[in-house]
Design an enzyme around this catalytic site. Structure first.
Site, PDB file in Angstrom:
ATOM      1  N   ARG A 124     -59.485 -74.169 112.903  1.00 38.31           N
ATOM      2  CA  ARG A 124     -59.337 -73.485 111.627  1.00 38.31           C
ATOM      3  C   ARG A 124     -60.611 -72.714 111.248  1.00 38.31           C
ATOM      4  O   ARG A 124     -60.541 -71.644 110.650  1.00 38.31           O
ATOM      5  CB  ARG A 124     -58.909 -74.466 110.534  1.00 38.31           C
TER       6      ARG A 124
ATOM      7  N   GLU B 122     -51.503 -70.547 110.674  1.00 40.87           N
ATOM      8  CA  GLU B 122     -50.561 -69.565 110.107  1.00 40.87           C
ATOM      9  C   GLU B 122     -50.690 -69.511 108.582  1.00 40.87           C
ATOM     10  O   GLU B 122     -50.561 -68.445 107.981  1.00 40.87           O
ATOM     11  CB  GLU B 122     -49.133 -69.870 110.562  1.00 40.87           C
ATOM     12  N   ASP B 123     -51.000 -70.664 107.981  1.00 40.68           N
ATOM     13  CA  ASP B 123     -51.137 -70.702 106.527  1.00 40.68           C
ATOM     14  C   ASP B 123     -52.402 -69.981 106.056  1.00 40.68           C
ATOM     15  O   ASP B 123     -52.417 -69.333 105.013  1.00 40.68           O
ATOM     16  CB  ASP B 123     -51.112 -72.157 106.029  1.00 40.68           C
TER      17      ASP B 123
ATOM     18  N   ARG C 161     -41.743 -69.553 111.042  1.00 35.14           N
ATOM     19  CA  ARG C 161     -41.486 -69.991 109.667  1.00 35.14           C
ATOM     20  C   ARG C 161     -41.642 -68.844 108.670  1.00 35.14           C
ATOM     21  O   ARG C 161     -41.170 -68.923 107.547  1.00 35.14           O
ATOM     22  CB  ARG C 161     -42.419 -71.149 109.278  1.00 35.14           C
TER      23      ARG C 161
ATOM     24  N   ASP D 279     -44.036 -77.755 104.327  1.00 36.46           N
ATOM     25  CA  ASP D 279     -44.205 -78.515 105.558  1.00 36.46           C
ATOM     26  C   ASP D 279     -43.299 -79.725 105.461  1.00 36.46           C
ATOM     27  O   ASP D 279     -42.994 -80.192 104.359  1.00 36.46           O
ATOM     28  CB  ASP D 279     -45.659 -78.993 105.698  1.00 36.46           C
ATOM     29  N   GLU D 280     -42.960 -80.263 106.610  1.00 38.45           N
ATOM     30  CA  GLU D 280     -42.026 -81.398 106.592  1.00 38.45           C
ATOM     31  C   GLU D 280     -42.607 -82.621 105.877  1.00 38.45           C
ATOM     32  O   GLU D 280     -41.875 -83.464 105.387  1.00 38.45           O
ATOM     33  CB  GLU D 280     -41.633 -81.775 108.012  1.00 38.45           C
ATOM     34  N   ASP D 281     -43.939 -82.707 105.827  1.00 40.72           N
ATOM     35  CA  ASP D 281     -44.529 -83.902 105.216  1.00 40.72           C
ATOM     36  C   ASP D 281     -45.018 -83.662 103.791  1.00 40.72           C
ATOM     37  O   ASP D 281     -45.764 -84.463 103.242  1.00 40.72           O
ATOM     38  CB  ASP D 281     -45.675 -84.428 106.086  1.00 40.72           C
TER      39      ASP D 281
END
Ligand SMILES: *[C@@H]1O[C@H](CO)[C@@H](O)[C@H](O)[C@H]1NC(C)=O
Length: 762
Positions: free
Chosen positions: A717, A669-670, A565, A581-583
């Site tokens: 995380r 990744e974020d 991404r 994000d998709e949501d």
């Protein structure tokens, strides 16, 4: 005929004058060698400080200490007639196929290695330049410690000559970099390393201008074995005091050499010491037999020396003297930089660290050893504004190039890389403005407007340039504009590209991603919508996608690799990327508000979902929290605007190890992106406020709820935070409490208020 001749002479004389005038003053073409022979250390009668724009420079550069002449002659024997240049001694073809890769020769068993050299090698191994395969390499580094070439030192490696020459890839030193901190020994401290370096480049501390081969060797700073490998401390300056004066004007505390090379300057310091605001302290107490050489001043000096605390002086002084020691460089240089104490060098003929790229006139005062007595009056006369500016540059250079072994090594490698990829090298401006050359990669672009950092600079230039355009004069002559024409139009990009990361298949029209696609595409600022299809299933048919006003471009991600991404897709045409994000649940106006805010802060991440980090002192590690507090240090890239350049940095700058950790877990990744952006900008991200309760809406979404509620996901995380902090060598995230709200954002409240004057009278 006569008249013609006269006319010719007149014209040529005029032309000569003009040329001299244009090229900044008259320069007498004396070679360095002849200069050093002629004035060899005797006081030049007319010598003065030369002042240009408030900066003091020595009267003539490159003069050499007379005592060095003997060494110099000896050195000449081993140096080839023509000094090496990249063109003559470097094989560019090795870098063509695989780019700029660095190989380290295997370390030999039983060979001693200093901590500092170990750190240098680890820095290379941990960098993106490292290759374990010599056939891939462009540049080679020895596995043998060459840092300390003083025969009397415990770190001295014997028989280097034979050891080096038996290396299979040595190739007469071609494409090799040799690191060195100390060369020569008592009494003359030559710059000879005691073995034949062949065609190798030297990355050397205390190198003299005389021996330095410009654009081939690299002058590095002298650093101690305590210098941190990664991370490094921030500079000391936190606030600008105005007026910028500190308790002391000028300080120095260090050894005094009673005899021999480098002793003259330090022996004379007491003349300038005034025990008030100029504190120059020396001690004779060093070495085994200092008593033998002790002079009349020693007892007095030593007593004065013990009266002052070095740290207290360093951090409370406006200027710090950096006189030469036995060798030209001294630890005092880096110490002063960190302490935001403007270095005043007294080390004639010293090629300053990274002189190839750093414009030291902006951060240091380069003095002349022969004019020691004038130093106090010279620094006293430097204007306040100049002091502030010098001080700020000390901090910039310290943090950008010097505060860890990593930075010193990477800067060395990047300088060489710039020479190798000539057409893709950084401009001096990129090296000398924030955030510095290590974060502005020229492979991305050599045009300043393509980076998130230089908008303000371009804006200034643009106003000058546009006033020229109004006058119909074309481009102003003093801009070296890479594109050869004046820049016009908006400086920050007027539109954004939405990059939506999809990991679950499209099954129903009521999925949040459908709404998201429609909302985003509706924005007047949206230039493109890109979907990174990362769900591992084949693409849905066209009719399953929502009908949007902009075409949706679908890129199939590489087999669920989450970092895809952040790939720097060529197809992204705008500077701004809206990562989604998709949501994510965002309305068109929310998207537009975030983008509008980003235009004011193009070097940061600007968006909605905020998170925070904290130090967990029980577990002695970093913690990650999604608790809603007033404090945050991350804005997740699931609903945020940031500069496209960070896609490039993420992909090329971070080591494969970190990216593969992220990809294996499909997580973090974020967080990594936040680490990266804050480590470059040194700033927190920016949270914009949303009407809806973003978190709650997100939790309600079925697709992602499982992922967020999953305790493993959260534990991962936490682990990521600590892994990343380890690689960065520090915690780059910065806390913030600022929220920008659409209500009153950039509204001219005072003007609006005038509409309701009566209210104020009530
Ligand atoms: C600067 O000087 C003051 C007063 O002498 C002292 O309290 C302070 O600790 C000094 N600063 C540092 C960083 O040493």
């Amino acid at each position: 005929m006569q008249a013609k001749k006269r006319y010719f002479i007149l014209v040529s004389a005029g032309a000569c004058l003009l040329l001299l005038f244009c090229f900044g003053g008259i320069q007498v073409p004396l070679s360095r060698r002849s200069l050093s022979r002629r004035d060899g250390g005797t006081f030049l009668p007319g010598a003065r400080w030369r002042r240009s724009a408030g900066v003091v420079e020595p009267y003539s550069a490159g003069e050499q200490d007379p005592k060095d002449d003997a060494n110099e002659l000896r050195l000449r024997d081993s140096v080839p007639e023509k000094p090496c240049r990249m063109e003559s001694c470097f094989d560019f073809s090795l870098c063509e196929r695989n780019g700029f890769k660095v190989y380290i020769h295997p370390q030999q068993k039983g060979e001693k290695m200093s901590e500092s050299y170990q750190n240098i090698l680890s820095s290379i191994e941990g960098s993106r330049f490292f290759t374990p395969d010599p056939s891939q390499a462009c540049v080679f580094v020895l596995g043998l410690d060459t840092l300390d070439r003083d025969q009397l030192s415990a770190q001295y490696v014997h028989n280097l000559k034979t050891k080096v020459q038996s290396l299979p890839q040595w190739n007469h030193g071609k494409n090799h970099i040799i690191f060195n901190l100390y060369s020569g020994t008592w009494p003359d401290y030559t710059e000879d390393l005691g073995f034949d370096i062949g065609l190798a480049m030297l990355a050397k501390a205390s190198i003299s201008t005389e021996n330095f081969r410009p654009k081939f060797d690299i002058s590095i700073p002298l650093f101690s074995k305590e210098h941190p490998r990664t991370g490094g401390q921030r500079g000391y300056l936190k606030y600008n005091a105005i007026p910028p004066f500190r308790k002391y004007l000028l300080v120095f505390k260090g050894k005094r050499y009673l005899t021999g090379i480098g002793s003259d300057t330090r022996n004379a310091l007491y003349h300038v010491h005034n025990a008030e605001d100029v504190i120059l302290l020396t001690t004779c107490k060093h070495g085994k037999d200092w008593h033998k050489h002790k002079d009349a001043r020693c007892d007095k000096d030593n007593a004065e020396y013990d009266k002052y605390d070095y740290r207290e002086m360093l951090y409370n002084s406006t200027f710090c003297l950096v006189p030469r020691g036995r060798r030209l460089g001294s630890f005092r240089f880096l110490e002063a930089l960190q302490a935001a104490c403007v270095p005043v060098t007294l080390s004639n003929g010293w090629e300053l660290p990274f002189s190839e790229i750093i414009d030291w006139k902006t951060a240091a005062v380069i003095g002349d050893e022969r004019l020691l007595l004038q130093v106090p009056s010279t620094v006293r006369s430097i204007h306040q504004e100049k002091i502030l500016s010098l001080r700020q540059y000390t901090q910039f250079f310290w943090e950008a190039y010097f505060n860890s072994v990593d930075k010193i090594v990477l800067t060395t490698l990047e300088i060489i890389q710039d020479r190798v990829l000539q057409h893709k090298s950084r401009s001096k401006l990129m090296w000398n403005s924030l955030p510095g050359g290590l974060s502005a990669l020229p492979q991305y672009s050599t045009y300043l407007g393509d980076f998130p950092f230089y908008y303000a600079k371009l804006e200034q230039d643009r106003s000058v340039r546009s006033s020229y355009a109004v006058l119909g004069m074309g481009c102003p002559p003093f801009f070296s504009w890479p594109y050869g024409e004046c820049f016009s139009g908006m400086v920050t990009s007027p539109k954004f590209t939405a990059v939506i990361h999809i990991v679950s298949p499209l099954v129903s029209q009521s999925q949040p991603v459908m709404k998201l696609l429609t909302a985003v595409a509706k924005s007047q600022y949206c230039a493109q919508v890109i979907v990174v299809w990362n769900c591992g299933k084949s693409l849905p048919a066209k009719h399953r996608w929502p009908v949007t006003s902009l075409p949706v471009i679908v890129i199939e991600g590489e087999n669920k690799v989450i970092s895809s991404r952040f790939l720097p897709y060529d197809i992204i045409r705008t500077d701004a990327v809206l990562g989604l994000d998709e949501d994510a649940v965002l309305s068109t106006t929310e998207v537009e508000f975030a983008f509008t805010v980003w235009q004011s802060f193009p070097d940061r991440i600007v968006g909605y979902p905020a998170r925070s980090h904290f130090w967990d002192s029980d577990k002695e590690r970093w913690g990650y929290t999604s608790k809603w507090t007033n404090d945050y240090s991350m804005v997740l890239t699931g609903a945020a605007v940031y500069h496209k350049y960070y896609h490039y940095l993420y992909t090329t700058y971070l080591p494969a190890s970190l990216k593969s950790t992220v990809d294996q877990m499909s997580n973090c990744e974020d967080i990594l992106m936040n680490f990266l952006v804050s480590s470059v900008s040194k700033l927190p991200p920016i949270k914009v406020t949303q009407k809806k309760q973003y978190k709650e809406t997100m939790m309600a979404q079925s697709s992602r709820a499982s992922r967020w509620a999953d305790p493993d996901h959260f534990a991962q995380r936490q682990t990521c935070m600590n892994d990343f902090a380890h690689w960065f060598g520090t915690m780059p995230l910065v806390h913030s409490q600022m929220r920008l709200d659409p209500v009153l954002f950039k509204d001219q409240v005072s003007i609006l208020r005038k509409k309701y004057r009566d209210i104020e009278r009530l």
